[in-house]
Motif scaffolding. Structure first.
Motif, PDB file in Angstrom:
ATOM      1  N   ILE A   1       2.309 -13.106  12.535  1.00  0.00           N
ATOM      2  CA  ILE A   1       2.654 -11.885  11.792  1.00  0.00           C
ATOM      3  C   ILE A   1       1.571 -11.475  10.799  1.00  0.00           C
ATOM      4  N   TYR A   2       0.673 -12.413  10.417  1.00  0.00           N
ATOM      5  CA  TYR A   2      -0.379 -12.053   9.458  1.00  0.00           C
ATOM      6  C   TYR A   2      -1.690 -11.678  10.147  1.00  0.00           C
ATOM      7  N   ASP A   3      -1.685 -11.695  11.481  1.00  0.00           N
ATOM      8  CA  ASP A   3      -2.879 -11.259  12.201  1.00  0.00           C
ATOM      9  C   ASP A   3      -2.960  -9.737  12.171  1.00  0.00           C
ATOM     10  N   PRO A   4      -4.101  -9.168  11.780  1.00  0.00           N
ATOM     11  CA  PRO A   4      -4.228  -7.715  11.760  1.00  0.00           C
ATOM     12  C   PRO A   4      -3.944  -7.103  13.128  1.00  0.00           C
ATOM     13  N   PHE A   5      -3.211  -5.996  13.136  1.00  0.00           N
ATOM     14  CA  PHE A   5      -2.874  -5.227  14.326  1.00  0.00           C
ATOM     15  C   PHE A   5      -1.850  -5.916  15.221  1.00  0.00           C
ATOM     16  N   PHE A   6      -1.312  -7.057  14.794  1.00  0.00           N
ATOM     17  CA  PHE A   6      -0.268  -7.695  15.599  1.00  0.00           C
ATOM     18  C   PHE A   6       1.070  -7.027  15.317  1.00  0.00           C
ATOM     19  N   ARG A   7       1.806  -6.755  16.397  1.00  0.00           N
ATOM     20  CA  ARG A   7       3.147  -6.193  16.271  1.00  0.00           C
ATOM     21  C   ARG A   7       4.074  -6.996  17.177  1.00  0.00           C
ATOM     22  N   ALA A   8       5.271  -7.280  16.686  1.00  0.00           N
ATOM     23  CA  ALA A   8       6.225  -8.079  17.450  1.00  0.00           C
ATOM     24  C   ALA A   8       6.597  -7.360  18.745  1.00  0.00           C
ATOM     25  N   SER A   9       6.990  -8.141  19.728  1.00  0.00           N
ATOM     26  CA  SER A   9       7.286  -7.588  21.057  1.00  0.00           C
ATOM     27  C   SER A   9       8.515  -6.690  21.071  1.00  0.00           C
ATOM     28  N   ASN A  10       9.362  -6.787  20.045  1.00  0.00           N
ATOM     29  CA  ASN A  10      10.581  -5.968  20.014  1.00  0.00           C
ATOM     30  C   ASN A  10      10.443  -4.738  19.130  1.00  0.00           C
ATOM     31  N   THR A  11       9.195  -4.323  18.837  1.00  0.00           N
ATOM     32  CA  THR A  11       8.991  -3.164  17.952  1.00  0.00           C
ATOM     33  C   THR A  11       8.312  -2.002  18.683  1.00  0.00           C
TER      34      THR A  11
ATOM     35  N   ASP B   1       9.546   0.519  20.075  1.00  0.00           N
ATOM     36  CA  ASP B   1      10.164   1.827  19.810  1.00  0.00           C
ATOM     37  C   ASP B   1       9.873   2.332  18.403  1.00  0.00           C
ATOM     38  N   TYR B   2       9.081   1.596  17.632  1.00  0.00           N
ATOM     39  CA  TYR B   2       8.786   1.979  16.258  1.00  0.00           C
ATOM     40  C   TYR B   2       7.286   2.224  16.121  1.00  0.00           C
ATOM     41  N   SER B   3       6.955   3.250  15.367  1.00  0.00           N
ATOM     42  CA  SER B   3       5.536   3.546  15.143  1.00  0.00           C
ATOM     43  C   SER B   3       4.956   2.566  14.124  1.00  0.00           C
ATOM     44  N   GLY B   4       3.677   2.346  14.209  1.00  0.00           N
ATOM     45  CA  GLY B   4       3.016   1.448  13.262  1.00  0.00           C
ATOM     46  C   GLY B   4       1.740   0.881  13.852  1.00  0.00           C
ATOM     47  N   TYR B   5       0.984   0.184  12.993  1.00  0.00           N
ATOM     48  CA  TYR B   5      -0.314  -0.350  13.409  1.00  0.00           C
ATOM     49  C   TYR B   5      -0.428  -1.859  13.206  1.00  0.00           C
ATOM     50  N   GLY B   6       0.572  -2.490  12.592  1.00  0.00           N
ATOM     51  CA  GLY B   6       0.488  -3.932  12.347  1.00  0.00           C
ATOM     52  C   GLY B   6      -0.478  -4.296  11.245  1.00  0.00           C
ATOM     53  N   ILE B   7      -0.601  -3.438  10.237  1.00  0.00           N
ATOM     54  CA  ILE B   7      -1.560  -3.663   9.152  1.00  0.00           C
ATOM     55  C   ILE B   7      -0.872  -3.933   7.816  1.00  0.00           C
ATOM     56  N   GLY B   8       0.313  -3.371   7.629  1.00  0.00           N
ATOM     57  CA  GLY B   8       0.966  -3.428   6.319  1.00  0.00           C
ATOM     58  C   GLY B   8       1.226  -4.834   5.810  1.00  0.00           C
ATOM     59  N   LEU B   9       1.778  -5.724   6.650  1.00  0.00           N
ATOM     60  CA  LEU B   9       2.126  -7.081   6.196  1.00  0.00           C
ATOM     61  C   LEU B   9       0.890  -7.923   5.882  1.00  0.00           C
ATOM     62  N   PRO B  10      -0.159  -7.938   6.728  1.00  0.00           N
ATOM     63  CA  PRO B  10      -1.376  -8.672   6.345  1.00  0.00           C
ATOM     64  C   PRO B  10      -1.988  -8.157   5.049  1.00  0.00           C
ATOM     65  N   LEU B  11      -1.955  -6.840   4.867  1.00  0.00           N
ATOM     66  CA  LEU B  11      -2.489  -6.268   3.630  1.00  0.00           C
ATOM     67  C   LEU B  11      -1.688  -6.724   2.427  1.00  0.00           C
TER      68      LEU B  11
END
Length: 450
Positions: free
Chosen positions: A397-407, A409-419
């Motif tokens: 979850i802390y890898d940049p641009f990683f998004r869980a497989s069940n997301t 249907d949701y927009s996003g880039y996988g940046i917020g949590l690592p930041l």
């Protein structure tokens, strides 16, 4: 030369020198004792022979019996008896017995003298007016010394082999933790900065070395990630206020409006522009940490309850349908326990990212924000009832641009949590995420209070 080979050579050399000196001392001591003992035996024979040959009393028979029973004949044993009154006529006898004239003079002067020629040992005494010289070959001592020398040499050879064997395993044991650290360091690359070395629990030096490496990796990871993802972070964080500014401007320009309406639109645009300015500064502060060894300007004193309220207001403007509930039931009696020292823009950015994720991935279901404090930390808990994170994917979850497989249907880039995690780490805090798929996610933030 490898350190392991140097250890083997050093230990082998030290122990070889020690055993060699030890063996030499043993050989010299036993050799000296054997010679001294043999001289004493010759002297006893000389005294015994003098008594037998020169005294006439009843004890002579006893002396003869003792000599016969207890004094065995030595190899090449010779006994020479010289009358001092006839010393001038004894030259032929001395030459036959191979006894030097100098040896006879020493006996006359010192009364008891020892002498060695080749493998023959001589013991001479002066008894009354006579000189008695006993000579023999020390056959047993010579053979015993040869056996002892061979035994010591063989023992030295075996000892060297054992030392080399022990030194090899000792050096291998010493170098194994270092080799393990080297292998671990080789695994670290630009895409695996989150890897950490295993810290030994039995070796304090290796533990200290691994800890130092891990601390360095923490700083490198923070610096590398902030620099690498700065543009992505900026795009992600600046998108919302820019969208609001553009949307407000488009709506305002879509038709003619009154002065009051234009004024209200400009106020809205100004507010969003101010937010944009704050986020820009926050991102610039975050980017600068890579040039300042992970340090940021933390001169501001921040009330976390005020920051949480401001975050709630900001998120509700972005997600008007969000259901955010603040729980202040666990607030400490001492308000100073709610104060932290840090950068307000960065902390606002980190907390708002987490709260917006909670609202987005829970489809605007209830999101609880709980604020509390211990004697050490301010504790902030954000809890949602959303889609959650699959257990096998929590490690990424802390890898940049990683998004869980069940997301999907949701927009996003996988940046917020690592930041957000990087910001919390820069404030000497800790971010803990626990989640169950289809049950929700709980994020706990611990920040040391002022």
């Amino acid at each position: 030369m490898k350190t392991q080979n140097r250890i083997i050579i050093f230990l082998t050399s030290v122990f070889f020198a020690y055993i060699l000196i030890f063996s030499g001392v043993i050989y010299y001591s036993i050799s000296s004792y054997a010679y001294t003992d043999f001289y004493k035996r010759l002297e006893i024979r000389a005294i015994t022979m003098a008594k037998i040959q020169l005294e006439n009393n009843q004890d002579i028979d006893v002396v003869k019996e003792i000599r016969q029973d207890f004094l065995e004949k030595l190899p090449d044993e010779k006994i020479t008896l010289i009358d001092l009154d006839e010393i001038a006529d004894s030259e032929v006898l001395l030459n036959k017995a191979n006894i030097p004239q100098e040896f006879i003079r020493q006996i006359i002067e010192e009364e008891r003298v020892f002498y060695k020629q080749n493998n023959t040992f001589y013991s001479g005494i002066k008894y009354e007016n006579y000189i008695v010289v006993v000579s023999a070959q020390n056959y047993y001592a010579e053979h015993h010394m040869v056996h002892l020398r061979n035994l010591l040499f063989f023992s030295l050879l075996i000892s060297v082999l054992i030392i080399v064997f022990i030194a090899y395993f000792f050096s291998r044991t010493v170098m194994q933790p270092i080799s393990k650290i080297i292998k671990g360091v080789k695994k670290i690359g630009t895409e695996s900065l989150n890897y950490r070395l295993e810290e030994s629990q039995s070796n304090e030096e290796m533990k200290s070395l691994a800890t130092t490496f891990n601390d360095m990796l923490n700083r490198l990871e923070t610096s590398f990630e902030t620099q690498k993802n700065f543009i992505s972070n900026a795009s992600h964080e600046l998108n919302t206020p820019l969208t609001s500014i553009i949307g407000e401007a488009e709506v305002t320009l879509s038709k003619d409006r009154s002065s009051e309406e234009y004024k209200q639109s400009l106020i809205t645009i100004l507010e969003e522009a101010e937010k944009l300015n704050k986020k820009t500064k926050a991102l610039l502060f975050l980017a600068q940490t890579g040039y300042n060894k992970g340090k940021i300007n933390q001169d501001s004193i921040i009330r976390m309850d005020e920051l949480v309220i401001d975050v709630k207001t900001t998120v509700e403007k972005i997600y008007p349908e969000a259901n955010i509930y603040l729980d202040f039931n666990l607030l400490p009696e001492n308000p100073y326990h709610l104060k932290v020292k840090g950068n307000e823009q960065l902390l606002h950015l980190a907390v708002s990212n987490i709260v917006m994720n909670a609202c987005k991935y829970s489809d605007n279901a209830k999101v609880d924000i709980i604020l509390a404090a211990s004697d050490v930390n301010v504790i902030l808990i954000i809890k949602d009832l959303g889609v959650g994170i699959p257990e096998k994917e929590l490690g990424y979850i802390y890898d940049p641009f990683f998004r869980a497989s069940n997301t999907e249907d949701y927009s996003g880039y996988g940046i917020g949590l690592p930041l957000s995690r990087n910001v919390i780490k820069l404030h000497r805090g800790e971010l803990i995420v626990s989640s169950k798929e289809n049950e929700g996610t709980t994020v706990e933030i611990l920040l040391p209070h002022k």
